[in-house]
Design an enzyme around this catalytic site. Structure first.
Site, short mmCIF file in Angstrom:
data_model
loop_
_atom_site.label_atom_id
_atom_site.label_comp_id
_atom_site.label_asym_id
_atom_site.label_seq_id
_atom_site.Cartn_x
_atom_site.Cartn_y
_atom_site.Cartn_z
N VAL A 71 0.83 -1.20 0.00
CA VAL A 71 0.00 0.00 0.00
C VAL A 71 0.87 1.26 0.00
O VAL A 71 0.52 2.27 -0.62
CB VAL A 71 -0.95 0.00 1.22
CG1 VAL A 71 -1.76 1.28 1.29
CG2 VAL A 71 -1.88 -1.21 1.18
N CYS A 72 2.01 1.18 0.68
CA CYS A 72 2.86 2.37 0.87
C CYS A 72 3.24 3.09 -0.43
O CYS A 72 3.13 4.32 -0.51
CB CYS A 72 4.10 2.00 1.66
SG CYS A 72 3.73 1.33 3.31
#
Length: 274
Positions: free
Chosen positions: A126-127
Site C-alpha cells: 500500500v505504501c
C-alpha cells in the site's frame, strides 16, 4: 485332599469423588498437552507460504480477519507527544530529496502548512501507492502554500534504493516529495505511531499549520491507504478558518457555505440549509 482356602480379600480402598475424577481426567489432559506441543513444533518447522512471507516481509499480518493478527490490546504504542492545537513535536533527520541525501528539520517549513505522514515500510504494497499519489499531486498542495513529507523507519539508503526502482516493479521512481529516515524510531515514537511489537509504524498523517501548530491527526490501520483529496480538503478548511474566523461544516469544500460561530450566525446557516 481338601483345596486350600481362598486368600482373604484385600481391604477396600475408597477414593474421594473429587480425587477420582481428577485421576480419570489426567490421561486426557496429558494427551491434549502432547497434541498441542506437536502442533506447535510442526508450525515452527513448516515453511511459510508465499502469502505468509509477504505478510512477514510487510511487518506482520496486515489483512482483516486473520486469526494470527496481533490484537489491539497486545500492541505497544508509545505515549504521543503530538497534541492537537499544540506545537508539533520537533524533528530533524536525513531525507532523500531529488535523489540526494539532505538534512531536513521541521522548522524548515515554518510559514507553510505541512502534511507530515508516516508509512510502515519501504518496498511494501500500500505504501508506494500513497507516496506516489501525494507526490504526483504536490503542485496542488504547493498552490495553497503547503508541503508534504513522508517518513518511515527505513534508512535513507533504503529510501534511495526504492526511489531508484521502477514503478512497474513496485518502486517509487522519480518522486517530488522528501522521504525522511527515522532509523532510531524517535520521530515515530514522538508522534505516537510506532508499534514496538512490529518494528514499524501505523499510517499516521499530521497536518501542521504555518505557525508549527498541529491541527489534525489521522491514524490508519495497516491495510488501508489514505486519501489525497481528503487531505487537501482538510488543509483548505483549516486555512479558511484561519483567514476568515468562520467554521466549516461536515464535508465542506472551497466555495461552500460556512458558519459564523455565534447564535445568530449559525441560524443564518441552518435557515439556508433547511
Amino acid at each position: 485332599m481338601e483345596a486350600p482356602p481362598p486368600p482373604p480379600p484385600l481391604p477396600a480402598t475408597t477414593l474421594a469423588p473429587g480425587r477420582s475424577r481428577k485421576l480419570l481426567l489426567l490421561p486426557l489432559l496429558l494427551f491434549l498437552l502432547r497434541a498441542e506441543a506437536v502442533r506447535g513444533f510442526e508450525a515452527e518447522e513448516r515453511p511459510r507460504t508465499r502469502e505468509e512471507e509477504c505478510h512477514f516481509y510487510a511487518g506482520g499480518q496486515v489483512y482483516p480477519g486473520e486469526v494470527s493478527r496481533v490484537s489491539v490490546a497486545e500492541h505497544s504504542l508509545h505515549l504521543s507527544k503530538a497534541k492537537i492545537s499544540k506545537p508539533a513535536p520537533y524533528w530533524e533527520g536525513t531525507a532523500v530529496i531529488n535523489g540526494e541525501f539532505k538534512e531536513l528539520k521541521l522548522t524548515d517549513y515554518r510559514g507553510k502548512y505541512l502534511v507530515f505522514f508516516f508509512y510502515p515500510l519501504d518496498f511494501t504494497f500500500v505504501c508506494p501507492t500513497e507516496i506516489i499519489a501525494f507526490g504526483d499531486r504536490i503542485d496542488e498542495f504547493r498552490s495553497i502554500n503547503t508541503e508534504v513529507v513522508a517518513c518511515s523507519v527505513d534508512s535513507q539508503f533504503t529510501h534511495l534504493a526504492w526511489i531508484n526502482t521502477p514503478r512497474r516493479q513496485g518502486g517509487l521512481g522519480s518522486i517530488n516529495i522528501p522521504l525522511l529516515a527515522d532509523l532510531n524510531h524517535q520521530i515515530s515514537k514522538d508522534y505516537g505511531v510506532y508499534l514496538e511489537d512490529s518494528g514499524h509504524t501505523l499510517r499516521g498523517l499530521f497536518i501542521i499549520d504555518d505557525k508549527g501548530i498541529l491541527r489534525q491527526i489521522t491514524l490508519n490501520d495497516l491495510p488501508v491507504g489514505r486519501s489525497v483529496d481528503e487531505t487537501l480538503r482538510l488543509v483548505q478548511a483549516f486555512q479558511y478558518t484561519d483567514k476568515h474566523g468562520e467554521v466549516c461544516p461536515a464535508g465542506w469544500k472551497p466555495g461552500s457555505e460556512t458558519i459564523i460561530p455565534d447564535p445568530a450566525g449559525k441560524l443564518k446557516y441552518f435557515d439556508k440549509l433547511n
